[in-house]
Design an enzyme around this catalytic site. Structure first.
Site, PDB file in Angstrom:
ATOM      1  CD  GLU A  38      -3.092  -0.253  -0.044  1.00  0.00           C
ATOM      2  OE1 GLU A  38      -3.012   0.117  -1.237  1.00  0.00           O
ATOM      3  OE2 GLU A  38      -3.796  -1.202   0.325  1.00  0.00           O
ATOM      4  CG  HIS A  39      -0.060   4.931   0.742  1.00  0.00           C
ATOM      5  ND1 HIS A  39      -0.462   6.139   0.225  1.00  0.00           N
ATOM      6  CD2 HIS A  39      -1.081   4.499   1.516  1.00  0.00           C
ATOM      7  CE1 HIS A  39      -1.673   6.438   0.693  1.00  0.00           C
ATOM      8  NE2 HIS A  39      -2.085   5.458   1.471  1.00  0.00           N
ATOM      9  CB  SER A  72     -25.492   9.068 -12.772  1.00  0.00           C
ATOM     10  OG  SER A  72     -25.627   8.287 -11.599  1.00  0.00           O
ATOM     11  N   GLY A 124     -16.421   5.649  -2.154  1.00  0.00           N
ATOM     12  CA  GLY A 124     -15.756   6.003  -0.899  1.00  0.00           C
ATOM     13  C   GLY A 124     -15.349   4.807  -0.057  1.00  0.00           C
ATOM     14  CB  ALA A 125     -16.020   1.273  -0.232  1.00  0.00           C
ATOM     15  CB  SER A 129     -16.148   3.753  -7.347  1.00  0.00           C
ATOM     16  OG  SER A 129     -15.933   4.906  -6.573  1.00  0.00           O
ATOM     17  CD  GLU A 162      -8.839   9.876  -9.340  1.00  0.00           C
ATOM     18  OE1 GLU A 162      -9.471   9.170 -10.126  1.00  0.00           O
ATOM     19  OE2 GLU A 162      -9.235  10.140  -8.186  1.00  0.00           O
ATOM     20  CG  ASP A 174      -6.530   2.797  -7.323  1.00  0.00           C
ATOM     21  OD1 ASP A 174      -5.852   1.942  -6.731  1.00  0.00           O
ATOM     22  OD2 ASP A 174      -6.897   3.860  -6.799  1.00  0.00           O
TER      23      ASP A 174
HETATM   24  C1  GLA Z   1      -5.231   5.112  -3.679  1.00  0.00           C
HETATM   25  C2  GLA Z   1      -4.502   5.551  -4.936  1.00  0.00           C
HETATM   26  C3  GLA Z   1      -3.518   4.486  -5.418  1.00  0.00           C
HETATM   27  C4  GLA Z   1      -2.604   4.024  -4.293  1.00  0.00           C
HETATM   28  C5  GLA Z   1      -3.421   3.705  -3.037  1.00  0.00           C
HETATM   29  C6  GLA Z   1      -2.545   3.398  -1.863  1.00  0.00           C
HETATM   30  O1  GLA Z   1      -6.055   4.016  -3.956  1.00  0.00           O
HETATM   31  O2  GLA Z   1      -5.425   5.808  -5.960  1.00  0.00           O
HETATM   32  O3  GLA Z   1      -2.761   4.993  -6.487  1.00  0.00           O
HETATM   33  O4  GLA Z   1      -1.601   4.959  -4.026  1.00  0.00           O
HETATM   34  O5  GLA Z   1      -4.297   4.761  -2.679  1.00  0.00           O
HETATM   35  O6  GLA Z   1      -1.823   2.247  -2.087  1.00  0.00           O
END
Ligand code: GLA
Length: 388
Positions: A38-39, A72, A124-125, A129, A162, A174
């Site tokens: 993550e990150h 939508s 937001g989960a 999305s 984005e 993502d």
């Molecule tokens: C969000 C961002 C991703 C990634 C994650 C953390 O989902 O869109 O690019 O950095 O946070 O891993």
């Protein structure tokens, strides 16, 4: 391969026919989970995501003018704008318009179009999305106007959309996961070279379960951008002594101790989490290859600790959910997932124990926070595709 079935496909089709009296192309683009890593994407590290059975569906057809008509189903809202007046908005439309803007900037020739959007990826989960909407839009426009783009180009375009229209400086994970997902496989993605490898997700009687806190703190986008800057600052301090270093991917703990700890403790903590998480991901992938799900699960717990105490992107609700399952013999691993400050935890849970655990956790969670807990059992599905 059996195509993905969903009642939402008919819903998009019927709405489209009623609204625009046309036959649409329909594209499905899924949300994603991330097992570990993550990150790391914007630090040139690795990630281990997979596309899931919750997805965005987009129906689309050409118009004879230069106008975009959006609808939508979920919000029951219409939106109309000229192609040459596309700007960021504060609503669901911004993710679609952001992609249009990128196409125009890149010189792709598109005309006006009608679009209907629906989906079951909870907003937001932390299941991406927005990336799913962007990928669905890019893919649908590519089909509709025969633009000849490869998937990887659409992924990069969705990421830029984005950045420019939603203002969050997200990494590539993502969009990549949504676009390139493969049924029953996770993707080991090298976010520096963009080389990737599919790995079968064999969980032997265990399932990937998501517990949604149902909180989304307003902090998430501003803090996300701050974390990115803090990582860049750490890299800059190391680079003064090691010019070859361009990202935290190139940094080790020794460098951090020498050049970052002496400057700023908070930045040190952020960088330490990232450097350790890269290592955890790589050894976690070995666990997966060997079928050592227990080993992988242990690492997920440690990832959570790092995200909570060092990277500081968790929140009390996420911490509560991870803490509650920590000593449960049926839970191999759990951690917060995605950007943080709300959203879901991802858990690896023994199949027959899921129901009881979910019932108990729901009660405990509501008692502790006053909020409702939502549970999803994630099926791993294929990535963005045209289904009609
Ligand atoms: C969000 C961002 C991703 C990634 C994650 C953390 O989902 O869109 O690019 O950095 O946070 O891993």
């Amino acid at each position: 391969m059996t195509p993905v079935q969903s009642p939402l496909i008919d819903k998009v089709l019927n709405t489209f026919q009623t609204l625009y009296k046309e036959e649409p192309i329909i594209v499905r683009s899924p949300g994603r989970v991330n097992i570990i890593g993550e990150h790391l994407d914007y630090n040139d590290g690795f990630v281990l995501p997979a596309a899931i059975d919750k997805a965005i569906y987009v129906g689309i057809s050409k118009r004879n003018d230069e106008v975009i008509h959006l609808h939508s189903v979920d919000y029951n809202e219409n939106f109309t704008v000229s192609l040459n007046e596309v700007r960021p908005t504060k609503t669901w439309t911004t993710y679609i318009l952001g992609v249009v803007d990128q196409l125009i900037k890149k010189g792709y020739k598109i005309g006006g179009f009608n679009l209907v959007l629906d989906g079951d990826v909870p907003v937001g989960a932390g299941l991406s999305s927005s990336a799913a909407v962007e990928c669905a839009t890019a893919f649908a426009l590519n089909e509709l106007f025969s633009l000849g783009m490869e998937k990887i180009e659409m992924v990069k375009m969705a990421q830029k959309a984005e950045h420019a229209f939603a203002g969050v400086m997200v990494g590539i994970m993502d969009m990549f996961a949504s676009m390139f997902g493969k049924k029953d496989h996770v993707i080991k993605l090298d976010c520096r070279s963009l080389e990737y490898e599919y790995k079968p997700l064999k969980l032997e009687g265990y399932k990937v379960v998501l517990f949604n806190t149902n909180v989304k703190h307003s902090l998430s986008s501003s803090e996300y951008n701050t974390r990115r800057k803090q990582c860049e600052q750490g890299v800059a301090w190391v680079k003064e002594h090691h010019p070859e270093v361009t990202a935290l991917r190139d940094v080790n703990m020794d460098m951090l101790n020498k050049y970052v700890l002496t400057k700023d403790e908070i930045i040190y903590k952020r960088c330490k989490y990232v450097v350790e998480e890269i290592d955890r991901l790589l050894t976690g992938c070995n666990d997966l290859d060997r079928g050592d799900i227990k080993g992988l699960g242990q690492k997920m717990f440690r990832t959570h600790e790092g995200l909570s105490k060092e990277y500081e992107v968790s929140c009390v609700e996420l911490d509560f959910l991870v803490e509650s399952v920590k000593n449960n013999e049926f839970v191999l691993g759990a951690r917060m997932m995605g950007g943080g400050f709300g959203g879901c935890t991802i858990n690896i849970i023994k199949e027959e124990a899921i129901k009881d655990l979910q019932e108990k956790l729901s009660k405990d969670y509501t008692k502790a926070t006053g909020l409702e807990l939502t549970t999803y059992i994630a099926q791993i599905e294929s990535g963005t595709e045209r289904i009609r």
